[in-house]
Motif scaffolding. Structure first.
Motif, PDB file in Angstrom:
ATOM      1  N   LEU A  53      29.542  -7.214 -61.357  1.00  0.00           N
ATOM      2  CA  LEU A  53      29.586  -5.772 -61.144  1.00  0.00           C
ATOM      3  C   LEU A  53      28.534  -5.059 -61.982  1.00  0.00           C
ATOM      4  CD1 LEU A  53      31.009  -3.387 -59.808  1.00  0.00           C
ATOM      5  CD2 LEU A  53      32.626  -3.370 -61.715  1.00  0.00           C
ATOM      6  N   VAL A  54      28.353  -5.499 -63.224  1.00  0.00           N
ATOM      7  CA  VAL A  54      27.327  -4.902 -64.083  1.00  0.00           C
ATOM      8  C   VAL A  54      25.942  -5.175 -63.508  1.00  0.00           C
ATOM      9  CG1 VAL A  54      26.288  -4.992 -66.378  1.00  0.00           C
ATOM     10  CG2 VAL A  54      28.774  -5.017 -66.143  1.00  0.00           C
ATOM     11  N   TRP A  55      25.727  -6.406 -63.051  1.00  0.00           N
ATOM     12  CA  TRP A  55      24.420  -6.733 -62.448  1.00  0.00           C
ATOM     13  C   TRP A  55      24.149  -5.876 -61.217  1.00  0.00           C
ATOM     14  CZ3 TRP A  55      23.416  -8.670 -57.538  1.00  0.00           C
ATOM     15  CH2 TRP A  55      22.100  -9.060 -57.309  1.00  0.00           C
ATOM     16  N   LEU A  56      25.167  -5.668 -60.372  1.00  0.00           N
ATOM     17  CA  LEU A  56      24.997  -4.849 -59.178  1.00  0.00           C
ATOM     18  C   LEU A  56      24.687  -3.409 -59.547  1.00  0.00           C
ATOM     19  CD1 LEU A  56      25.150  -4.589 -56.087  1.00  0.00           C
ATOM     20  CD2 LEU A  56      27.612  -4.198 -56.337  1.00  0.00           C
ATOM     21  N   LEU A  57      25.397  -2.881 -60.532  1.00  0.00           N
ATOM     22  CA  LEU A  57      25.165  -1.496 -60.947  1.00  0.00           C
ATOM     23  C   LEU A  57      23.759  -1.322 -61.500  1.00  0.00           C
ATOM     24  CD1 LEU A  57      26.241   1.348 -61.449  1.00  0.00           C
ATOM     25  CD2 LEU A  57      27.145   0.546 -63.636  1.00  0.00           C
ATOM     26  N   ARG A  69       9.958  -7.107 -61.123  1.00  0.00           N
ATOM     27  CA  ARG A  69       9.258  -7.160 -62.403  1.00  0.00           C
ATOM     28  C   ARG A  69      10.168  -7.041 -63.622  1.00  0.00           C
ATOM     29  NH1 ARG A  69       7.221  -1.698 -60.707  1.00  0.00           N
ATOM     30  NH2 ARG A  69       8.572  -0.154 -61.733  1.00  0.00           N
ATOM     31  N   SER A  70      11.481  -6.840 -63.427  1.00  0.00           N
ATOM     32  CA  SER A  70      12.369  -6.614 -64.560  1.00  0.00           C
ATOM     33  C   SER A  70      13.433  -7.695 -64.627  1.00  0.00           C
ATOM     34  CB  SER A  70      13.025  -5.233 -64.469  1.00  0.00           C
ATOM     35  OG  SER A  70      13.823  -5.148 -63.293  1.00  0.00           O
ATOM     36  N   PHE A  71      14.063  -7.773 -65.794  1.00  0.00           N
ATOM     37  CA  PHE A  71      15.172  -8.702 -66.008  1.00  0.00           C
ATOM     38  C   PHE A  71      16.397  -8.217 -65.261  1.00  0.00           C
ATOM     39  CE2 PHE A  71      18.813 -10.054 -68.764  1.00  0.00           C
ATOM     40  CZ  PHE A  71      18.748 -11.405 -68.434  1.00  0.00           C
ATOM     41  N   GLY A  72      17.165  -9.147 -64.694  1.00  0.00           N
ATOM     42  CA  GLY A  72      18.275  -8.776 -63.830  1.00  0.00           C
ATOM     43  C   GLY A  72      19.362  -7.983 -64.504  1.00  0.00           C
ATOM     44  N   LEU A  73      19.626  -8.250 -65.775  1.00  0.00           N
ATOM     45  CA  LEU A  73      20.718  -7.596 -66.487  1.00  0.00           C
ATOM     46  C   LEU A  73      20.233  -6.476 -67.395  1.00  0.00           C
ATOM     47  CD1 LEU A  73      22.973 -10.647 -67.362  1.00  0.00           C
ATOM     48  CD2 LEU A  73      23.364  -8.916 -65.606  1.00  0.00           C
ATOM     49  N   GLY A  77      11.918   0.554 -65.943  1.00  0.00           N
ATOM     50  CA  GLY A  77      11.383   1.760 -66.563  1.00  0.00           C
ATOM     51  C   GLY A  77      11.793   3.032 -65.863  1.00  0.00           C
ATOM     52  N   SER A  78      11.978   2.970 -64.534  1.00  0.00           N
ATOM     53  CA  SER A  78      12.355   4.157 -63.766  1.00  0.00           C
ATOM     54  C   SER A  78      13.795   4.027 -63.277  1.00  0.00           C
ATOM     55  CB  SER A  78      11.423   4.328 -62.554  1.00  0.00           C
ATOM     56  OG  SER A  78      11.480   3.183 -61.727  1.00  0.00           O
ATOM     57  N   PHE A  79      14.482   5.174 -63.189  1.00  0.00           N
ATOM     58  CA  PHE A  79      15.858   5.227 -62.721  1.00  0.00           C
ATOM     59  C   PHE A  79      15.851   5.769 -61.297  1.00  0.00           C
ATOM     60  CE2 PHE A  79      20.115   7.032 -62.287  1.00  0.00           C
ATOM     61  CZ  PHE A  79      20.899   6.018 -62.807  1.00  0.00           C
ATOM     62  N   ASP A  80      16.025   4.874 -60.316  1.00  0.00           N
ATOM     63  CA  ASP A  80      15.888   5.235 -58.902  1.00  0.00           C
ATOM     64  C   ASP A  80      17.201   5.195 -58.132  1.00  0.00           C
ATOM     65  OD1 ASP A  80      13.121   5.545 -59.163  1.00  0.00           O
ATOM     66  OD2 ASP A  80      12.770   3.402 -58.844  1.00  0.00           O
ATOM     67  N   LEU A  81      18.326   5.319 -58.819  1.00  0.00           N
ATOM     68  CA  LEU A  81      19.614   5.186 -58.131  1.00  0.00           C
ATOM     69  C   LEU A  81      19.777   6.268 -57.068  1.00  0.00           C
ATOM     70  CD1 LEU A  81      22.419   3.934 -57.796  1.00  0.00           C
ATOM     71  CD2 LEU A  81      23.216   5.424 -59.646  1.00  0.00           C
ATOM     72  N   ILE A 273      14.255  -5.249 -47.638  1.00  0.00           N
ATOM     73  CA  ILE A 273      14.780  -4.055 -48.332  1.00  0.00           C
ATOM     74  C   ILE A 273      15.916  -4.472 -49.281  1.00  0.00           C
ATOM     75  CG2 ILE A 273      14.135  -2.288 -46.660  1.00  0.00           C
ATOM     76  CD1 ILE A 273      16.904  -2.674 -45.367  1.00  0.00           C
ATOM     77  N   PRO A 274      15.645  -5.325 -50.253  1.00  0.00           N
ATOM     78  CA  PRO A 274      16.733  -5.758 -51.147  1.00  0.00           C
ATOM     79  C   PRO A 274      17.327  -4.619 -51.965  1.00  0.00           C
ATOM     80  CG  PRO A 274      14.604  -6.463 -51.992  1.00  0.00           C
ATOM     81  CD  PRO A 274      14.358  -5.943 -50.614  1.00  0.00           C
ATOM     82  N   HIS A 275      16.501  -3.609 -52.301  1.00  0.00           N
ATOM     83  CA  HIS A 275      17.033  -2.501 -53.098  1.00  0.00           C
ATOM     84  C   HIS A 275      18.050  -1.681 -52.315  1.00  0.00           C
ATOM     85  CE1 HIS A 275      13.785  -0.919 -50.698  1.00  0.00           C
ATOM     86  NE2 HIS A 275      14.010   0.324 -51.089  1.00  0.00           N
ATOM     87  N   LEU A 276      17.851  -1.545 -50.998  1.00  0.00           N
ATOM     88  CA  LEU A 276      18.815  -0.825 -50.176  1.00  0.00           C
ATOM     89  C   LEU A 276      20.074  -1.647 -49.936  1.00  0.00           C
ATOM     90  CD1 LEU A 276      16.544   0.924 -47.506  1.00  0.00           C
ATOM     91  CD2 LEU A 276      17.239   1.712 -49.778  1.00  0.00           C
ATOM     92  N   VAL A 277      19.929  -2.962 -49.815  1.00  0.00           N
ATOM     93  CA  VAL A 277      21.099  -3.828 -49.659  1.00  0.00           C
ATOM     94  C   VAL A 277      21.983  -3.761 -50.900  1.00  0.00           C
ATOM     95  CG1 VAL A 277      21.861  -6.205 -49.345  1.00  0.00           C
ATOM     96  CG2 VAL A 277      19.898  -5.354 -48.057  1.00  0.00           C
ATOM     97  N   LEU A 278      21.366  -3.782 -52.071  1.00  0.00           N
ATOM     98  CA  LEU A 278      22.133  -3.710 -53.316  1.00  0.00           C
ATOM     99  C   LEU A 278      22.788  -2.339 -53.491  1.00  0.00           C
ATOM    100  CD1 LEU A 278      19.674  -5.590 -55.694  1.00  0.00           C
ATOM    101  CD2 LEU A 278      21.857  -6.424 -54.808  1.00  0.00           C
ATOM    102  N   THR A 279      22.062  -1.294 -53.157  1.00  0.00           N
ATOM    103  CA  THR A 279      22.642   0.049 -53.262  1.00  0.00           C
ATOM    104  C   THR A 279      23.781   0.228 -52.275  1.00  0.00           C
ATOM    105  OG1 THR A 279      20.460   0.909 -53.908  1.00  0.00           O
ATOM    106  CG2 THR A 279      22.125   2.509 -53.222  1.00  0.00           C
ATOM    107  N   GLY A 280      23.595  -0.280 -51.063  1.00  0.00           N
ATOM    108  CA  GLY A 280      24.682  -0.215 -50.085  1.00  0.00           C
ATOM    109  C   GLY A 280      25.898  -1.015 -50.516  1.00  0.00           C
ATOM    110  N   SER A 281      25.672  -2.150 -51.155  1.00  0.00           N
ATOM    111  CA  SER A 281      26.797  -2.945 -51.664  1.00  0.00           C
ATOM    112  C   SER A 281      27.553  -2.196 -52.748  1.00  0.00           C
ATOM    113  CB  SER A 281      26.282  -4.283 -52.203  1.00  0.00           C
ATOM    114  OG  SER A 281      25.609  -5.015 -51.196  1.00  0.00           O
ATOM    115  N   LEU A 282      26.819  -1.497 -53.603  1.00  0.00           N
ATOM    116  CA  LEU A 282      27.475  -0.697 -54.644  1.00  0.00           C
ATOM    117  C   LEU A 282      28.301   0.426 -54.025  1.00  0.00           C
ATOM    118  CD1 LEU A 282      27.865  -0.035 -57.664  1.00  0.00           C
ATOM    119  CD2 LEU A 282      25.799   1.376 -57.515  1.00  0.00           C
TER     120      LEU A 282
END
Length: 310
Positions: A53-57, A69-73, A77-81, A273-282
């Motif tokens: 859950l923390v990784w997904l968030l 480019r970033s570590f999973g956990l 640098g940018s907050f794009d939620l 679109i992995p970022h949209l899949v993860l956001t949709g999962s959240l």
């Protein structure tokens, strides 16, 4: 006291007092015993449960480039939620919103109907005697033991013959049957509704229908909420049944829709679109978390019902 060659030794009665004092210091009545091993195991299970859950968030706050480019956990640098949430609801002409409404439809009609039928059946099986009751009990226990995936293919063949595949009814109708919910309400109603209370209502002239809705149903509220939570989670996370029943993406639930987004990168000309899949999962798990938090007190009391004999 007894003296021998100038030394002092305690008598036997004093020797028996010391162990009792030490045992009283070790164990205090009414206080649970501490266990380091149990504490460590509980901590491991907690970390194991919360880590995904923390990784997904954290991942939902990153852009597509930030995921690479970033570590999973840890955050990028940018907050794009908020940007990701907006893109999730507007991607492919807002089909995510359609999937969300479909899932709510399946949950309200399917899980709500399954809960209502489980309450009716459990109440009847618990408080009425009729021929073949033991046979019904055996059928319910056997249905609980059968996994839903084993019935998916026969259900598909039956629905295809009557022309209900690729329609929302192909997901709603099988969701109305919950053997575990029926068994849970059967056990709960047996302990939650006093027979004397039902007899008093009948003596006062109440019909069976009025006795159920005005006397029994309020007493069944904790068990009803518990069954509702179980059926809601099962319907919300249902994947295999919609997968074999539905072809039209307009009727997809969230589970199937997000899976199609995740697989489209493997098709020719598909966009990753992995970022949209993860956001949709959240976004998908937020309603479930809210439901558990709001109905937690009813859920806990429903699970503990019948554990203490009066």
């Amino acid at each position: 006291m007894t003296t021998t060659t100038g030394s002092v030794r305690p008598t036997a009665p004093l020797k028996s007092v010391a162990p009792r004092l030490r045992s009283q210091r070790r164990r205090i009545p009414g206080r649970p015993r501490r266990s380091v091993l149990l504490t460590v195991l509980t901590g491991v299970v907690l970390v194991y449960s919360l880590l995904p859950l923390v990784w997904l968030l954290i991942s939902a706050t990153k852009s597509q480039q930030g995921l690479a480019r970033s570590f999973g956990l840890w955050f990028d640098g940018s907050f794009d939620l908020w940007h990701n949430i907006g893109d999730t609801f507007t991607y492919q002409d807002g089909v995510f919103g359609r999937w969300l409404l479909n899932t709510l439809l399946y949950v309200v009609v399917g899980a709500g109907g399954a809960t209502f039928l489980a309450v009716l059946g459990g109440y009847a099986l618990a408080k009425f005697a009729f021929p073949g009751k033991r046979a019904v009990f055996a059928v319910v226990i056997g249905a609980v033991a059968v996994p839903g995936t084993a019935l998916a293919v026969p259900t598909f063949l039956m629905f295809s013959k009557i022309g209900l595949t690729d329609t929302p009814w192909a997901v709603i109708i099988p969701s109305l049957i919950s053997p575990f919910g029926l068994y849970l309400m059967w056990v709960f109603a047996t302990e939650a509704i006093p027979t004397e209370l039902m007899e008093a209502a009948r003596i006062d002239g109440a019909s069976e229908l009025r006795t159920f809705f005005q006397v029994a149903l309020p007493l069944l509220a904790p068990g009803t909420v518990t069954v509702l939570l179980f059926t809601t989670v099962a319907t919300w996370n249902n994947y295999f049944l919609p997968l074999i029943m539905l072809k039209d993406p307009d009727w997809y639930p969230l589970t199937l829709g997000l899976d199609s987004w995740n697989k489209q990168a493997q098709t020719a000309g598909g966009e990753a679109i992995p970022h949209l899949v993860l956001t949709g999962s959240l976004l998908t798990i937020v309603p479930l978390i809210a439901a558990f938090l709001l109905l937690q007190k009813y859920w806990q009391s429903g699970l503990s019902a019948g554990s203490v004999k009066e």
